[in-house]
Motif scaffolding. Structure first.
Motif, short mmCIF file in Angstrom:
data_model
loop_
_atom_site.label_atom_id
_atom_site.label_comp_id
_atom_site.label_asym_id
_atom_site.label_seq_id
_atom_site.Cartn_x
_atom_site.Cartn_y
_atom_site.Cartn_z
N HIS A 1 -75.80 48.10 16.30
CA HIS A 1 -76.59 49.33 16.15
C HIS A 1 -76.01 50.42 15.25
CE1 HIS A 1 -79.55 47.68 18.60
NE2 HIS A 1 -79.19 48.14 19.79
N GLY A 2 -74.87 50.19 14.59
CA GLY A 2 -74.41 51.17 13.61
C GLY A 2 -74.05 52.51 14.21
N PHE A 3 -74.32 53.58 13.45
CA PHE A 3 -73.76 54.89 13.80
C PHE A 3 -74.71 56.05 13.57
CE2 PHE A 3 -73.02 53.83 9.41
CZ PHE A 3 -73.28 55.00 8.72
N LEU A 4 -75.73 55.87 12.75
CA LEU A 4 -76.49 57.02 12.25
C LEU A 4 -77.29 57.73 13.33
CD1 LEU A 4 -76.79 58.46 9.54
CD2 LEU A 4 -78.83 57.07 9.11
N HIS A 5 -77.69 57.00 14.37
CA HIS A 5 -78.50 57.60 15.44
C HIS A 5 -77.71 58.56 16.32
CE1 HIS A 5 -76.53 54.11 17.10
NE2 HIS A 5 -76.89 54.43 18.33
N ARG A 6 -76.40 58.66 16.08
CA ARG A 6 -75.57 59.59 16.84
C ARG A 6 -75.07 60.77 15.99
NH1 ARG A 6 -74.20 57.16 21.64
NH2 ARG A 6 -74.55 54.90 21.74
N ARG A 7 -75.42 60.80 14.73
CA ARG A 7 -74.87 61.82 13.85
C ARG A 7 -75.67 63.13 13.93
NH1 ARG A 7 -71.29 58.84 14.36
NH2 ARG A 7 -70.05 57.82 12.73
N VAL A 8 -74.99 64.22 13.57
CA VAL A 8 -75.63 65.53 13.50
C VAL A 8 -76.24 65.70 12.11
CG1 VAL A 8 -75.27 68.02 13.62
CG2 VAL A 8 -74.01 66.50 15.18
N PHE A 9 -77.56 65.73 12.05
CA PHE A 9 -78.26 65.95 10.79
C PHE A 9 -78.39 67.46 10.53
CE2 PHE A 9 -79.03 61.60 11.20
CZ PHE A 9 -79.84 61.09 10.18
N GLU A 10 -78.68 67.82 9.31
CA GLU A 10 -78.97 69.22 8.98
C GLU A 10 -80.47 69.39 8.82
OE1 GLU A 10 -78.15 70.58 4.89
OE2 GLU A 10 -77.34 68.56 4.51
N VAL A 11 -80.95 70.56 9.19
CA VAL A 11 -82.36 70.89 8.98
C VAL A 11 -82.52 71.42 7.56
CG1 VAL A 11 -84.25 72.41 9.65
CG2 VAL A 11 -82.83 71.34 11.41
#
Length: 336
Positions: free
Chosen positions: A104-114
């Protein structure tokens, strides 16, 4: 009712709340831009697995099974190995024995910017972005920088998500396999019974998996169990659906071609519709043993372990994004 967007604090994390066309969506951009809630207040439909008393930490701890998480790199890579046309990467093995896979990788746990949130007379929207580079702890395993950009649009047509991945490396190809670990609520109609849910998934051949949940590369004809998906007679809960993986095809909705799945509450006739773009070539159906009040029809652009298989890329769906190029995909949720 006026279309709106607003920043709110939801149980410990800042979210963007969108309202438009009778729908409301709650997007946790600090948790992988997960759509932790989508609701149609007019028809009384709760699309995703959601609990009012969840905390942000509850979702972070199991971000794959709440709301609409977008996964990169999705599903399993045997022994953590990922082979591209110009490199071999060794991802951390985070699925224990007997599986011994990266999952499942990592991206679904990262903090995105608005980047932007706003509304007009037609819709409400949110744009988020994540810049992946040497500042990410995963970069030691996959040193190929990219920018992920998500646009969420809410209107009377439902919720749309546009996804863009741009390879910013300059030299290396970006392996591309993308999925949504879509966690649909059971029941999804207010006051309904789980036993009244029927799921339609337009499927072709089945991809046989071994005891490690990896493809054997044997493509199987459909059994009676499988055909229940195709005919719309499958109850996707109250029984175990465990990584049923298929080639995706098309069905019909209102006498028109439809590339997606349809869940129906047969008592009320209300339908939850999930449409995906042609980049999504496979479906996996999983329901966490069937009695936890949700089910996951997961669209994937590529097979499990796709870059490592001996099958050709036009079969596995695996693709690579060249330096400077962009991969795009689209999905939409709406009620009928």
């Amino acid at each position: 009712m006026k279309n709106t967007t607003q920043l709110i604090n939801w149980n410990g994390t800042t979210c963007v709340k969108l309202n438009s066309g009778g729908y409301e969506a709650l997007i946790a951009y600090e948790i992988g831009s997960n759509v932790i809630r989508l609701r149609n207040n007019i028809v009384g439909m709760e699309f995703f697995r959601y609990k009012d008393d969840n905390t942000a930490d509850d979702i972070r701890q199991s971000a794959e099974v709440w709301g609409l998480p977008t996964l990169y790199l999705p599903n399993r890579f045997a022994d953590g190995v990922l082979k591209t046309s110009d490199a071999v990467y060794h991802l951390p093995v985070n699925e224990k024995a007997p599986f011994n896979n990266h999952i499942h990788g990592f991206l679904h746990r990262r903090v995105f910017e608005v980047v932007e949130h706003n509304a007009d007379n037609n819709c409400a929207w949110l744009k988020t972005r994540y810049v992946y580079d040497e500042n990410d702890e995963f970069f030691q395993y996959l040193p190929v920088p990219f920018i992920a950009e998500y646009t969420f649009t809410l209107s009377e047509n439902g919720l749309e998500q546009d996804i863009k991945f741009t390879n910013t490396s300059g030299t290396k190809v970006l392996p591309m396999s993308l999925a949504s670990h879509t966690s649909l609520s059971a029941p999804f109609v207010d006051g309904a019974k789980e036993s009244d849910i029927r799921l339609t998934v337009p499927i072709g051949k089945k991809c046989e998996l071994n005891e490690r949940c990896l493809p054997t590369e044997n493509l199987k004809s459909l059994t009676m169990w499988d055909l229940e998906y195709k005919t719309g007679n499958k109850c996707p809960v109250l029984q175990v659906c465990d990584n049923d993986m298929y080639f995706g095809e098309c069905t019909e909705l209102d006498h028109e071609k439809f590339h997606g799945i349809i869940a129906e509450d047969i008592a009320s006739g209300k339908k939850l519709c999930y449409e995906v773009s042609d980049e999504y070539k496979f479906w996996i159906i999983w329901n966490d043993r069937g009695f936890n009040h949700y089910f996951c029809p997961e669209p994937m652009t590529a097979m499990i372990d796709a870059p490592n298989l001996s099958l050709p890329a036009d079969v596995t769906g695996y693709r690579e994004v060249k330096p400077g190029e962009t991969f795009e995909a689209h999905e939409r949720f709406f009620s009928k």
